[in-house]
Design an enzyme around this catalytic site. Structure first.
Site, PDB file in Angstrom:
ATOM      1  N   HIS A 284       0.936  -1.087  -0.063  1.00  9.97           N
ATOM      2  CA  HIS A 284       0.107   0.173   0.072  1.00  9.97           C
ATOM      3  C   HIS A 284       0.855   1.324   0.012  1.00  9.97           C
ATOM      4  O   HIS A 284       1.137   1.897  -0.875  1.00  9.97           O
ATOM      5  CB  HIS A 284      -1.110  -0.142   1.204  1.00  9.97           C
ATOM      6  N   HIS A 323      -1.018   0.171 -11.835  1.00  7.15           N
ATOM      7  CA  HIS A 323      -2.114   0.296 -10.710  1.00  7.15           C
ATOM      8  C   HIS A 323      -3.415  -0.449 -10.907  1.00  7.15           C
ATOM      9  O   HIS A 323      -3.503  -0.762 -11.974  1.00  7.15           O
ATOM     10  CB  HIS A 323      -2.592   1.789 -10.717  1.00  7.15           C
ATOM     11  N   ASP A 379       3.771   6.896  -7.205  1.00 10.34           N
ATOM     12  CA  ASP A 379       5.197   6.584  -6.280  1.00 10.34           C
ATOM     13  C   ASP A 379       6.286   6.670  -7.378  1.00 10.34           C
ATOM     14  O   ASP A 379       7.346   6.741  -6.726  1.00 10.34           O
ATOM     15  CB  ASP A 379       4.994   5.290  -5.829  1.00 10.34           C
TER      16      ASP A 379
HETATM   17  N1  ACO Z   1       6.365  -3.889 -14.005  1.00 11.75           N
HETATM   18  C1  ACO Z   1       6.369  -5.016 -14.855  1.00 11.75           C
HETATM   19  N2  ACO Z   1       5.235  -5.720 -15.318  1.00 11.75           N
HETATM   20  C2  ACO Z   1       4.226  -5.437 -14.529  1.00 11.75           C
HETATM   21  C3  ACO Z   1       3.830  -4.225 -13.548  1.00 11.75           C
HETATM   22  C4  ACO Z   1       5.283  -3.490 -13.470  1.00 11.75           C
HETATM   23  N3  ACO Z   1       5.283  -2.496 -12.527  1.00 11.75           N
HETATM   24  N4  ACO Z   1       2.934  -4.140 -13.186  1.00 11.75           N
HETATM   25  C5  ACO Z   1       2.045  -5.023 -13.692  1.00 11.75           C
HETATM   26  N5  ACO Z   1       2.698  -5.684 -14.818  1.00 11.75           N
HETATM   27  C6  ACO Z   1       2.219  -6.726 -15.462  1.00 11.75           C
HETATM   28  C7  ACO Z   1       2.183  -8.004 -14.703  1.00 11.75           C
HETATM   29  O1  ACO Z   1       3.149  -8.846 -14.628  1.00 11.75           O
HETATM   30  C8  ACO Z   1       0.735  -8.727 -15.385  1.00 11.75           C
HETATM   31  O2  ACO Z   1       1.451  -9.344 -16.744  1.00 11.75           O
HETATM   32  P1  ACO Z   1       0.773 -10.687 -17.332  1.00 11.75           P
HETATM   33  O3  ACO Z   1      -0.462 -10.267 -17.673  1.00 11.75           O
HETATM   34  O4  ACO Z   1       1.747 -10.950 -18.526  1.00 11.75           O
HETATM   35  O5  ACO Z   1       0.876 -11.534 -16.172  1.00 11.75           O
HETATM   36  C9  ACO Z   1      -0.014  -7.336 -15.888  1.00 11.75           C
HETATM   37  O6  ACO Z   1       1.105  -6.414 -15.921  1.00 11.75           O
HETATM   38  C10 ACO Z   1      -0.917  -7.195 -14.999  1.00 11.75           C
HETATM   39  O7  ACO Z   1      -0.459  -6.951 -13.722  1.00 11.75           O
HETATM   40  P2  ACO Z   1      -1.178  -7.429 -12.567  1.00 11.75           P
HETATM   41  O8  ACO Z   1      -0.305  -7.618 -11.116  1.00 11.75           O
HETATM   42  O9  ACO Z   1      -2.492  -8.465 -12.872  1.00 11.75           O
HETATM   43  O10 ACO Z   1      -2.054  -6.085 -12.019  1.00 11.75           O
HETATM   44  P3  ACO Z   1      -2.508  -5.492 -10.621  1.00 11.75           P
HETATM   45  O11 ACO Z   1      -3.648  -4.702 -10.963  1.00 11.75           O
HETATM   46  O12 ACO Z   1      -2.826  -7.046  -9.662  1.00 11.75           O
HETATM   47  O13 ACO Z   1      -1.266  -4.986  -9.770  1.00 11.75           O
HETATM   48  C11 ACO Z   1      -0.017  -3.368  -8.894  1.00 11.75           C
HETATM   49  C12 ACO Z   1      -1.395  -3.482  -9.580  1.00 11.75           C
HETATM   50  C13 ACO Z   1       0.304  -4.119  -7.673  1.00 11.75           C
HETATM   51  C14 ACO Z   1       0.227  -1.804  -8.681  1.00 11.75           C
HETATM   52  C15 ACO Z   1       1.375  -3.511 -10.020  1.00 11.75           C
HETATM   53  O14 ACO Z   1       1.052  -2.904 -11.363  1.00 11.75           O
HETATM   54  C16 ACO Z   1       2.775  -3.376  -9.298  1.00 11.75           C
HETATM   55  O15 ACO Z   1       3.343  -4.362  -8.546  1.00 11.75           O
HETATM   56  N6  ACO Z   1       3.367  -2.191  -9.837  1.00 11.75           N
HETATM   57  C17 ACO Z   1       4.618  -2.079  -8.827  1.00 11.75           C
HETATM   58  C18 ACO Z   1       4.446  -1.576  -7.569  1.00 11.75           C
HETATM   59  C19 ACO Z   1       3.998  -0.219  -7.512  1.00 11.75           C
HETATM   60  O16 ACO Z   1       4.547   0.756  -8.208  1.00 11.75           O
HETATM   61  N7  ACO Z   1       2.845  -0.044  -6.743  1.00 11.75           N
HETATM   62  C20 ACO Z   1       2.391   1.200  -6.189  1.00 11.75           C
HETATM   63  C21 ACO Z   1       0.893   1.302  -6.653  1.00 11.75           C
HETATM   64  S1  ACO Z   1       0.116   3.021  -6.354  1.00 11.75           S
HETATM   65  C22 ACO Z   1      -0.214   2.887  -4.651  1.00 11.75           C
HETATM   66  O17 ACO Z   1      -0.478   1.911  -4.101  1.00 11.75           O
HETATM   67  C23 ACO Z   1      -0.109   4.232  -3.791  1.00 11.75           C
END
Ligand code: ACO
Length: 446
Positions: A284, A323, A379
């Site tokens: 988070h 996100h 972020d």
């Molecule tokens: N880098 C590379 N690949 C990514 C990233 C990333 N940052 N984020 C998502 N993907 C890919 C996943 O691997 C997935 O690929 P696939 O379909 O080939 O398996 C696809 O994109 C969909 O991703 P999910 O993980 O299903 O998306 P979800 O909505 O569950 O996750 C999250 C969102 C957790 C924010 C994710 O994008 C992530 O881990 N980002 C990096 C961490 C981050 O920056 N968090 C801050 C969020 S803002 C906040 O909370 C204030």
């Protein structure tokens, strides 16, 4: 008609005689039910009617992590993740970040509308005169270990405020709710700065009520021997904007925690402490710190292509991208990117900025990221700014918590006045044993 056009026509009531309901056939019984659709939702309780026999409990919906369940009606924050839109009480975040101040936005969130000048002056005055904490809070803080995490200290000290204001449990009284709201917004920076001073082994500084809200926070953080700390107005404004951007984000994990705990009718300090606890978690509030670590690890421009390859191979994750809700540029990221320029004009450019910008450029043009709708989130750049302020990484989430406090309180106020709300109590699908006979320990099989 395309699927989208059909869906739009249905929601406009143009097909099927404008009927706003869902017809469900329970194939176990062959019975058909008409479930009303209201505001694009169906009531989960409507499914309770669907039974196979009179003594059947009825159907439940199963939604771990609430990915498709609305838990409340709210008029505080509007978010459209596909379009990249964020509004507080109807005002676009871009306008608030450009033209408003954090305390004005706090008023807007808590009271539902922008204040006139007199209301704003009174609000600012009220918050300013409540920035001090009871001396025993200081003693309480001093009890933490020298290396305690400031979020843990914030969590403990916000919760402890309920013991200083026992009257806060009278949540039915609007005046009482108001004064606790003021106190929490006013004291959060004081608790946060005390926590920082504690880990630095430095004396705690009292609030300087001649300063504005962000300037006072910087003073409590960094004042040393000078008689008066004078914040750079550009840094003060940048911090104010960061607080505005973090002020609310509808039903996220920490807000849901505040609402769930608040639904037991506990005092707001205990409810907000629950929000601080939820925000502490790395999924988070902690991603900005991870972005900074990632940029340091990449280290120089020539390492970017191999890093991007690593992300595409699934060996790395581009932190600060993607996100759960935004499938477009996070509007807050655009504003933070602009704020970087103002901050770096004062502090000098963070060398990691160049790497961040190049990463963003490559990612936004690369099929892997485009296909998955991965854009910079709030972020991606905020850690760079926080570092320029010389905040240690452990303080990043604490800053988030200060900014989020009026949002938590607005949501709590909405909850306690919402006649439809009750104590939050989800159901479960029980997977354990039933009706076992108790056997004394001495007779149990080894
Ligand atoms: N880098 C590379 N690949 C990514 C990233 C990333 N940052 N984020 C998502 N993907 C890919 C996943 O691997 C997935 O690929 P696939 O379909 O080939 O398996 C696809 O994109 C969909 O991703 P999910 O993980 O299903 O998306 P979800 O909505 O569950 O996750 C999250 C969102 C957790 C924010 C994710 O994008 C992530 O881990 N980002 C990096 C961490 C981050 O920056 N968090 C801050 C969020 S803002 C906040 O909370 C204030």
């Amino acid at each position: 008609m395309s699927t989208e056009t059909q869906a739009q026509a249905a929601s406009d009531g143009e097909v099927n005689g404008g009927k706003q309901s869902l017809t469900v056939t329970d194939n176990r019984t062959g019975k058909t039910y008409d479930v009303p659709i209201e505001d694009g939702t169906v009531r989960a309780m409507a499914f309770r009617e669907m039974k196979v026999s009179d003594d059947d409990f009825g159907l439940m919906t199963y939604d771990p992590a609430y990915t498709n369940t609305a838990s409340c009606r709210s008029s505080i924050t509007f978010l459209d993740g596909e379009a990249g839109v964020l509004e507080y009480r109807g005002y676009p975040i871009e306008q608030l970040a450009e033209k408003s101040t954090y305390l004005e936005v706090a008023y807007l969130l808590v009271n539902g509308e922008l204040p006139n000048q007199q209301q704003l002056d009174e609000w600012k005055h009220e918050i300013t005169i409540h920035t001090f904490v009871h001396e025993n809070v200081k003693t309480f803080m001093q009890g933490f270990r020298h290396d305690a995490h400031p979020m843990g200290m914030l969590l403990g000290s916000v919760g402890a405020l309920s013991t200083f204001y026992p009257d806060a449990n009278d949540i039915k009284d609007p005046d009482n709710r108001y004064i606790q709201t003021i106190r929490l917004i006013a004291k959060m920076p004081t608790l946060a700065a005390f926590a920082y001073r504690h880990i630095m082994g430095q004396p705690y500084y009292y609030p300087d009520n001649d300063l504005e809200y962000p300037g006072n926070f910087l003073s409590m953080m960094y004042k040393m021997t000078e008689l008066k700390y004078e914040p750079d107005p550009r840094l003060e404004r940048a911090l104010d904007v960061l607080f505005i951007l973090h002020a609310d984000h509808e039903q996220n994990c920490s807000t849901n925690a505040v609402r769930a705990v608040g639904s037991s009718q506990v005092d707001p300090y205990s409810a907000v402490a629950a929000g601080v606890g939820a925000l502490f978690g790395p999924l988070h509030g902690g991603a900005n710190e991870a972005v900074l670590r990632m940029l340091r690890r990449i280290g120089s421009m020539e390492n970017i292509p191999s890093f991007i390859e690593g992300v595409k191979n699934g060996n790395e994750r581009l932190m600060g991208f993607g996100h759960r809700v935004y499938k477009n540029y996070d509007p807050r990221a655009t504003i933070i990117k602009k704020a970087c320029d103002d901050v770096f004009e004062v502090t000098g450019v963070n060398p990691l900025l160049e790497i961040a910008q190049e990463l963003e450029k490559i990612a936004l043009n690369d099929e892997y990221f485009v296909k998955r709708k991965l854009y910079p989130n709030v972020d991606f750049y905020s850690g760079l700014i926080y570092e320029a302020f010389q905040f240690p990484p452990e303080m990043f989430t604490v800053l988030f918590a200060i900014g989020r406090t009026p949002g938590w309180l607005a949501q709590w106020l909405e909850l306690v006045q919402d006649k439809e709300q009750k104590i939050a109590r989800p159901k479960q699908i029980y997977t354990g044993d039933r009706t076992l006979d108790f056997v004394p320990a001495s007779e149990r099989w080894a």
